[in-house]
Design an enzyme around this catalytic site. Structure first.
Site, PDB file in Angstrom:
ATOM      1  N   LEU A  69       0.863  -6.368  -2.799  1.00  0.00           N
ATOM      2  CA  LEU A  69      -0.518  -6.811  -2.647  1.00  0.00           C
ATOM      3  C   LEU A  69      -0.802  -6.876  -1.160  1.00  0.00           C
ATOM      4  CD1 LEU A  69      -0.744  -9.786  -5.213  1.00  0.00           C
ATOM      5  CD2 LEU A  69      -1.597  -7.454  -5.525  1.00  0.00           C
ATOM      6  N   ASP A  70      -1.992  -6.506  -0.765  1.00  0.00           N
ATOM      7  CA  ASP A  70      -2.353  -6.607   0.643  1.00  0.00           C
ATOM      8  C   ASP A  70      -2.168  -8.045   1.137  1.00  0.00           C
ATOM      9  OD1 ASP A  70      -3.101  -3.941   0.563  1.00  0.00           O
ATOM     10  OD2 ASP A  70      -5.201  -4.412   0.153  1.00  0.00           O
ATOM     11  N   ARG A  71      -1.930  -8.159   2.401  1.00  0.00           N
ATOM     12  CA  ARG A  71      -1.704  -9.482   2.986  1.00  0.00           C
ATOM     13  C   ARG A  71      -2.816 -10.466   2.619  1.00  0.00           C
ATOM     14  NH1 ARG A  71       0.069 -10.500   9.245  1.00  0.00           N
ATOM     15  NH2 ARG A  71       0.492 -12.729   9.064  1.00  0.00           N
ATOM     16  N   ARG A 125     -10.543  -1.900  -2.334  1.00  0.00           N
ATOM     17  CA  ARG A 125     -11.323  -2.086  -1.101  1.00  0.00           C
ATOM     18  C   ARG A 125     -12.017  -0.795  -0.684  1.00  0.00           C
ATOM     19  NH1 ARG A 125      -6.719  -4.643   2.580  1.00  0.00           N
ATOM     20  NH2 ARG A 125      -8.378  -4.632   4.163  1.00  0.00           N
TER      21      ARG A 125
END
Length: 242
Positions: free
Chosen positions: A54-56, A166
């Site tokens: 997962l993205d930060r 995104r």
């Protein structure tokens, strides 16, 4: 600080990852030593192996394996789109009631200190289904507009391309609120000023379904929204529109 463990057995551990925490250390951020892998190793007393990422800035359901063999088995499910993932996000504008973003995504050159650009010829298919749960209109001027419109959206990506949600919502002109890479700087600036204590990427991995590596049974895990997202949604209540 200990991570919230949703499930653990001898094969794997599932957590509710907090926003702002890396899954593992990366060359792009060598100075950052705090990451899920290190925390879980200390918390469980076992080595853990990443299965997906997962993205930060993204919170929510994340699974880690306790052996390379289990990690490979689970990673293949993600690579073959055999998992089911549900996200929730806050986006700019009045999003359509539902739809599918079908837009191939290329790899990005992301060398530190250089501008991001697509690597031609690396495009792969990517589809993201979505349904809008609520529209909002806030009396906050944004750029040349007198008000700010937002949408709370449920999202189901078919694949797991890097930054798929995104990038897809940016492509649809509905960038995610709080997104510093693909978002709208005007909206982000207004949100920062209005709600300084709730700053984060407004993206949460709500649910994940996969097959257990030993029993092969279907397993589904749900992760609750964190306090920042809950606070934002509470503040948006008064600005709901049909």
């Amino acid at each position: 600080m200990n991570l919230e463990i949703l499930f653990q057995d001898e094969y794997l551990v599932v957590i509710n990852k907090p926003a702002g925490l890396l899954v593992h250390r990366t060359e792009l951020d060598k100075a950052e030593e705090d990451a899920v892998v290190q925390r879980l190793r200390d918390q469980t007393g076992q080595w853990v192996f990443p299965v997906h990422r997962l993205d930060r800035g993204t919170s929510g359901v994340l699974v880690m394996a306790f052996s390379p063999k289990t990690a490979r088995y689970l990673s293949e499910q993600f690579a073959n789109a055999a998992t089911a993932k549900t996200y929730h996000c806050l986006v700019r504008g009045l999003c359509p009631d539902n739809g599918v973003v079908d837009y191939p995504l290329a790899k990005l050159n992301e060398q530190k200190g250089k501008s991001r650009f697509k690597i031609e010829g690396t495009e792969k298919e990517a589809q993201t289904e979505f349904s809008c749960l609520q529209h909002y209109e806030l009396p906050f001027p944004v750029s040349r507009y007198d008000s700010m419109r937002l949408s709370w959206v449920k999202v189901t990506p078919k694949q797991g391309r890097k930054h798929q949600i995104r990038r897809h919502f940016k492509h649809q002109f509905h960038p995610l609120v709080g997104d510093s890479c693909y978002g709208c700087r005007h909206v982000n600036k207004v949100i920062r000023a209005a709600w300084p204590d709730e700053q984060r990427l407004m993206l949460h991995a709500s649910s994940l379904t996969f097959f257990h590596p030993d029993t092969h049974r279907t397993m589904t895990f749900n992760a609750q929204l964190d306090h920042k997202l809950l606070s934002v949604l509470a503040k948006l209540e008064q600005f709901k529109i049909n």
